[in-house]
Motif scaffolding. Sequence first.
Motif, PDB file in Angstrom:
ATOM      1  N   LYS A 295       5.047 -10.856  57.158  1.00  0.00           N
ATOM      2  CA  LYS A 295       5.971 -11.603  55.770  1.00  0.00           C
ATOM      3  C   LYS A 295       7.192 -11.455  56.005  1.00  0.00           C
ATOM      4  O   LYS A 295       7.681 -10.557  56.564  1.00  0.00           O
ATOM      5  CB  LYS A 295       5.162 -10.957  54.510  1.00  0.00           C
ATOM      6  N   VAL A 296       8.019 -12.158  55.345  1.00  0.00           N
ATOM      7  CA  VAL A 296       9.550 -12.143  55.438  1.00  0.00           C
ATOM      8  C   VAL A 296      10.081 -12.391  53.944  1.00  0.00           C
ATOM      9  O   VAL A 296       9.700 -13.084  53.190  1.00  0.00           O
ATOM     10  CB  VAL A 296      10.018 -13.532  56.190  1.00  0.00           C
TER      11      VAL A 296
ATOM     12  N   GLN B  83      20.081  -5.287  56.046  1.00  0.00           N
ATOM     13  CA  GLN B  83      19.854  -3.852  55.160  1.00  0.00           C
ATOM     14  C   GLN B  83      19.294  -4.207  53.870  1.00  0.00           C
ATOM     15  O   GLN B  83      20.027  -4.223  52.881  1.00  0.00           O
ATOM     16  CB  GLN B  83      21.441  -3.244  55.078  1.00  0.00           C
ATOM     17  N   LEU B  84      18.258  -4.414  53.929  1.00  0.00           N
ATOM     18  CA  LEU B  84      17.346  -4.812  52.796  1.00  0.00           C
ATOM     19  C   LEU B  84      17.272  -3.852  51.712  1.00  0.00           C
ATOM     20  O   LEU B  84      16.905  -2.419  52.143  1.00  0.00           O
ATOM     21  CB  LEU B  84      16.144  -5.545  53.002  1.00  0.00           C
ATOM     22  N   ASP B  85      17.060  -3.990  50.526  1.00  0.00           N
ATOM     23  CA  ASP B  85      16.907  -2.989  49.577  1.00  0.00           C
ATOM     24  C   ASP B  85      15.326  -2.779  49.168  1.00  0.00           C
ATOM     25  O   ASP B  85      14.634  -3.656  49.705  1.00  0.00           O
ATOM     26  CB  ASP B  85      17.508  -3.460  48.093  1.00  0.00           C
ATOM     27  N   ILE B  86      14.824  -1.858  48.816  1.00  0.00           N
ATOM     28  CA  ILE B  86      13.661  -1.276  48.346  1.00  0.00           C
ATOM     29  C   ILE B  86      13.267  -0.739  47.182  1.00  0.00           C
ATOM     30  O   ILE B  86      14.423   0.102  46.781  1.00  0.00           O
ATOM     31  CB  ILE B  86      13.018  -0.461  49.715  1.00  0.00           C
ATOM     32  N   ASP B  87      12.454  -0.768  46.706  1.00  0.00           N
ATOM     33  CA  ASP B  87      12.150  -0.467  45.145  1.00  0.00           C
ATOM     34  C   ASP B  87      10.614  -0.126  44.908  1.00  0.00           C
ATOM     35  O   ASP B  87       9.772  -0.977  45.413  1.00  0.00           O
ATOM     36  CB  ASP B  87      12.923  -1.115  44.227  1.00  0.00           C
ATOM     37  N   PHE B  88      10.159   0.619  44.071  1.00  0.00           N
ATOM     38  CA  PHE B  88       9.060   0.842  43.727  1.00  0.00           C
ATOM     39  C   PHE B  88       8.474  -0.120  42.449  1.00  0.00           C
ATOM     40  O   PHE B  88       9.372  -0.158  41.608  1.00  0.00           O
ATOM     41  CB  PHE B  88       8.280   2.165  43.489  1.00  0.00           C
TER      42      PHE B  88
ATOM     43  N   ASP C  82      10.411 -14.388  47.318  1.00  0.00           N
ATOM     44  CA  ASP C  82       9.345 -13.534  47.337  1.00  0.00           C
ATOM     45  C   ASP C  82       9.948 -11.966  48.125  1.00  0.00           C
ATOM     46  O   ASP C  82      10.787 -12.058  48.770  1.00  0.00           O
ATOM     47  CB  ASP C  82       8.559 -14.163  48.514  1.00  0.00           C
ATOM     48  N   ALA C  83       9.272 -11.050  47.744  1.00  0.00           N
ATOM     49  CA  ALA C  83       9.719  -9.674  48.126  1.00  0.00           C
ATOM     50  C   ALA C  83       8.425  -9.408  49.198  1.00  0.00           C
ATOM     51  O   ALA C  83       7.476 -10.106  49.149  1.00  0.00           O
ATOM     52  CB  ALA C  83       9.495  -8.606  47.154  1.00  0.00           C
TER      53      ALA C  83
ATOM     54  N   SER D   6      -3.720  -1.518  38.396  1.00  0.00           N
ATOM     55  CA  SER D   6      -3.809  -0.015  38.261  1.00  0.00           C
ATOM     56  C   SER D   6      -3.247   0.532  40.003  1.00  0.00           C
ATOM     57  O   SER D   6      -4.165   0.967  40.729  1.00  0.00           O
ATOM     58  CB  SER D   6      -5.247   0.540  38.517  1.00  0.00           C
ATOM     59  N   CYS D   7      -2.148  -0.056  40.393  1.00  0.00           N
ATOM     60  CA  CYS D   7      -1.817   0.067  41.563  1.00  0.00           C
ATOM     61  C   CYS D   7      -0.292   0.310  41.826  1.00  0.00           C
ATOM     62  O   CYS D   7       0.390  -0.041  40.540  1.00  0.00           O
ATOM     63  CB  CYS D   7      -2.140  -0.965  42.521  1.00  0.00           C
ATOM     64  N   VAL D   8       0.100   0.711  42.564  1.00  0.00           N
ATOM     65  CA  VAL D   8       1.942   1.002  42.629  1.00  0.00           C
ATOM     66  C   VAL D   8       2.248   0.349  44.115  1.00  0.00           C
ATOM     67  O   VAL D   8       1.690   0.539  45.238  1.00  0.00           O
ATOM     68  CB  VAL D   8       2.301   2.336  42.697  1.00  0.00           C
ATOM     69  N   TYR D   9       3.464  -0.500  44.003  1.00  0.00           N
ATOM     70  CA  TYR D   9       3.608  -1.288  45.230  1.00  0.00           C
ATOM     71  C   TYR D   9       5.028  -0.564  45.810  1.00  0.00           C
ATOM     72  O   TYR D   9       5.919  -0.042  44.990  1.00  0.00           O
ATOM     73  CB  TYR D   9       3.848  -2.586  44.983  1.00  0.00           C
ATOM     74  N   CYS D  10       5.182  -0.675  46.902  1.00  0.00           N
ATOM     75  CA  CYS D  10       6.803  -0.375  47.475  1.00  0.00           C
ATOM     76  C   CYS D  10       7.276  -1.922  48.144  1.00  0.00           C
ATOM     77  O   CYS D  10       6.811  -2.207  49.112  1.00  0.00           O
ATOM     78  CB  CYS D  10       6.841   0.584  48.718  1.00  0.00           C
ATOM     79  N   ASN D  11       8.180  -2.255  47.492  1.00  0.00           N
ATOM     80  CA  ASN D  11       8.678  -3.516  48.006  1.00  0.00           C
ATOM     81  C   ASN D  11       9.864  -3.673  48.708  1.00  0.00           C
ATOM     82  O   ASN D  11      11.039  -2.908  48.372  1.00  0.00           O
ATOM     83  CB  ASN D  11       8.727  -4.776  46.545  1.00  0.00           C
ATOM     84  N   VAL D  12      10.026  -4.560  49.823  1.00  0.00           N
ATOM     85  CA  VAL D  12      11.028  -4.693  50.406  1.00  0.00           C
ATOM     86  C   VAL D  12      11.731  -5.831  49.728  1.00  0.00           C
ATOM     87  O   VAL D  12      11.185  -7.308  49.806  1.00  0.00           O
ATOM     88  CB  VAL D  12      10.920  -5.050  51.907  1.00  0.00           C
ATOM     89  N   LEU D  13      12.624  -5.812  49.105  1.00  0.00           N
ATOM     90  CA  LEU D  13      13.464  -6.855  48.284  1.00  0.00           C
ATOM     91  C   LEU D  13      14.075  -7.831  49.060  1.00  0.00           C
ATOM     92  O   LEU D  13      14.947  -7.538  50.222  1.00  0.00           O
ATOM     93  CB  LEU D  13      14.001  -6.354  47.173  1.00  0.00           C
ATOM     94  N   PRO D  14      14.418  -9.137  48.921  1.00  0.00           N
ATOM     95  CA  PRO D  14      15.215 -10.048  49.668  1.00  0.00           C
ATOM     96  C   PRO D  14      16.851 -10.041  49.093  1.00  0.00           C
ATOM     97  O   PRO D  14      17.204 -10.773  48.977  1.00  0.00           O
ATOM     98  CB  PRO D  14      14.468 -11.355  49.066  1.00  0.00           C
TER      99      PRO D  14
END
Length: 237
Positions: free
Chosen positions: A213-214, A148-153, A220-221, A160-168
């Motif tokens: 990707k993992v 159950q991984l965490d996610i954040d912007f 790494d996220a 000039s971009c926005v990421y939605c990252n799946v955090l480790p």
Amino acid sequence: RPQQYQRSWIPTSSRNRHHLHNWIGDLWSEIIEFSTYGPEERKMLADRRKAAAAAAAAKEEESGILNRDGGEESDEENLSVSAFSKAKKELDAETETNSENSAIETEELDLSPEAFQAAMEAKSSPAAMDDFDGYALRDLLVSKWGAQLDIDFQRNTLLSCVYCNVLPVSFGNKRCRHESELAYLMHLQGIIEILRKYDNLELFVDFIETTNKVPRPGTDAVPFRLVLTEEQLQKIL
């Protein structure tokens, strides 16, 4: 030759050969059926044979009643014929319904490219995304990476971009910022609402399902770059 040493004689008349042939054929049919169909399908086939046998018996009984006493029918016989006719119609209707259900259940899957494309479109349709919630995102993360991984912007003003990252970082880990599973699910629901607002939810789900990707603890996220217009970027950044 003594009686105990004599071979038993098996008649080889055409009638016996016919019965032997039928017995072997029935046995071979049972072997083919057992190896081809599963338990549920064999049960449906058995029910269908029973229904056919019952219909044949009813028809034979009806024919016997009609031909009894040289074709003369009494009131009781007429009542029996009517009862058998009604029962046979009901049995035929039930058999037809079972056959239709069996045809639907045993219909082969369409593996054509057109069918695959239609399935993918149905899966990614707006209606399907409307039902996607925090529980569904949690299940998607678990099925993809087993946690159950965490996610954040993350906003990147230089690019000039926005990421939605799946955090480790998984829920329950010491580094996890969520105090309870409910708080974790509410956070995922918030992520979904923002992605839906900017029409990126479907893209993000497809990204998770297809990426190689993992997320690696401490390193790494897995980043997903949102597809945004210039106006949306100026508002966010």
